[in-house]
Scaffold this active site. Structure first.
Site, PDB file in Angstrom:
ATOM      1  CG  ASP A   8     -30.683  12.351 -28.617  1.00 12.58           C
ATOM      2  OD1 ASP A   8     -29.823  11.796 -27.905  1.00 12.58           O
ATOM      3  OD2 ASP A   8     -31.143  11.810 -29.635  1.00 12.58           O
ATOM      4  CB  SER A   9     -26.626  12.340 -30.489  1.00 12.66           C
ATOM      5  OG  SER A   9     -27.557  11.277 -30.644  1.00 12.66           O
ATOM      6  CB  CYS A  72     -28.431  11.991 -25.209  1.00 12.31           C
ATOM      7  SG  CYS A  72     -27.045  11.133 -25.962  1.00 12.31           S
ATOM      8  CB  THR A  74     -24.084   8.611 -25.384  1.00 15.12           C
ATOM      9  OG1 THR A  74     -24.799   7.508 -25.935  1.00 15.12           O
ATOM     10  CG2 THR A  74     -22.608   8.419 -25.608  1.00 15.12           C
ATOM     11  CB  CYS A 188     -29.669   4.104 -26.921  1.00 13.67           C
ATOM     12  SG  CYS A 188     -29.542   5.273 -28.309  1.00 13.67           S
ATOM     13  CG  HIS A 190     -31.341   7.436 -31.531  1.00 16.06           C
ATOM     14  ND1 HIS A 190     -30.670   8.287 -30.689  1.00 16.06           N
ATOM     15  CD2 HIS A 190     -31.296   8.012 -32.768  1.00 16.06           C
ATOM     16  CE1 HIS A 190     -30.231   9.330 -31.390  1.00 16.06           C
ATOM     17  NE2 HIS A 190     -30.606   9.190 -32.650  1.00 16.06           N
TER      18      HIS A 190
HETATM   19  N1  DGL Z   1     -29.703   8.795 -28.192  1.00 12.49           N
HETATM   20  C1  DGL Z   1     -28.434   8.705 -27.585  1.00 12.49           C
HETATM   21  C2  DGL Z   1     -28.406   7.845 -26.343  1.00 12.49           C
HETATM   22  O1  DGL Z   1     -29.413   7.776 -25.652  1.00 12.49           O
HETATM   23  C3  DGL Z   1     -27.209   8.572 -28.454  1.00 12.49           C
HETATM   24  C4  DGL Z   1     -27.241   7.717 -29.646  1.00 12.49           C
HETATM   25  C5  DGL Z   1     -26.033   8.068 -30.486  1.00 12.49           C
HETATM   26  O2  DGL Z   1     -25.982   9.205 -30.931  1.00 12.49           O
HETATM   27  O3  DGL Z   1     -25.168   7.201 -30.647  1.00 12.49           O
HETATM   28  O4  DGL Z   1     -27.428   7.260 -25.999  1.00 12.49           O
END
Ligand code: DGL
Length: 266
Positions: A8-9, A72, A74, A188, A190
């Site tokens: 993930d990021s 993730c 994104t 997302c 997060h």
């Molecule tokens: N956790 C990530 C997602 O599901 C990216 C959040 C980010 O780094 O902006 O999109």
């Protein structure tokens, strides 16, 4: 023992790791947080594609993974097609906003999608939305709300900023929809870590939909593993391109995992 790489990021993919740990107890999980380059959601598509390529190559070179989970939304939206082309021998599972499950539970047919700007603006998300809209049994409306800053505040574990951002983005979402929304997709990985604050801002009438468990089940199917396993899981290995202590703390805080994260040069 099979090994699955997860990236993930940053710390957000821990919400997917939590589900993977529960569903795949006999699998070794190697989690890589790209915290030195988070958040992805407000970065260029080129940067997200480049980082996703680097992280995948690092996981393959260092841990001989049998499958990859892109934890993730994104990175899935922007990079999964390219990664599948570059790594045709590697099963890859991505994460997408759970629009279909949301349609199945929504009564008002007004559904909010909280996600990053990168996900909401992607061609992949537009395609998914069109496909779900065209196959729904009755008309359904999706309201996308880009939550700038939210993943970053979760990364930094900044409760005051988090509260303010959750309320601000939820207000903007409800304003778009005129208050009809009864279901909100957490688009997302997060955001499950801000679930309480989002619920507080949305009110008790709204159902939140997360994707962690669905992704874990898909991974189990891809690896062709049995549905229930008595195997005791090996503890996951945690790596971060940023501060490993922050990842150690996040894993302990949210998953109760006492694992020391290490630094990765991916
Ligand atoms: N956790 C990530 C997602 O599901 C990216 C959040 C980010 O780094 O902006 O999109």
């Amino acid at each position: 023992m099979k090994t699955v790489g997860v990236f993930d990021s940053g710390v957000g993919g821990l919400s997917v790791l939590r589900a993977l740990l529960a569903e795949l107890p006999g699998v070794r999980l190697v989690y890589l947080a790209d915290s030195a380059h988070a958040p992805y959601g407000e970065r260029s598509a080129g940067k997200v594609v480049e980082r996703s390529g680097r992280l995948t190559a690092w996981l393959r070179a260092t841990h001989r993974i049998d499958a990859l989970v892109i934890a993730c939304n994104t990175a899935t939206a922007l990079a999964i097609d390219g990664l599948r082309t570059t790594h045709p021998d590697l099963p890859i599972v991505g994460v997408e906003p759970a629009l279909k499950p949301a349609v199945a539970v929504s009564r008002t047919r007004a559904i909010g999608v909280l996600a990053t700007r990168g996900t909401l603006q992607s061609e992949r998300f537009a395609r998914l939305r069109r496909q779900v809209e065209s196959t729904a049994s009755s008309p359904v409306h999706f309201f996308g709300q880009p939550c700038d800053g939210l993943a970053d505040a979760i990364e930094r574990h900044d409760p005051p900023a988090l509260r303010q951002l959750c309320h601000r983005h939820v207000q903007a979402l409800l304003l778009q929809a005129g208050g009809d929304i009864d279901t909100v997709v957490l688009g997302c990985t997060h955001y499950p870590f801000a679930e309480d604050l989002l619920k507080e801002a949305l009110g008790p009438r709204v159902t939140l939909i997360d994707t962690g468990v669905a992704v874990a089940r898909r991974t189990r199917d891809v690896l062709d593993l049995p549905h229930s396993s008595r195997a005791t899981g090996a503890p996951p290995l945690l790596f971060s391109t940023g501060d490993p202590d922050a990842l150690t703390q996040a894993a302990l805080r949210w998953l109760g995992l006492p694992c020391l994260a290490q630094r990765s040069r991916a």
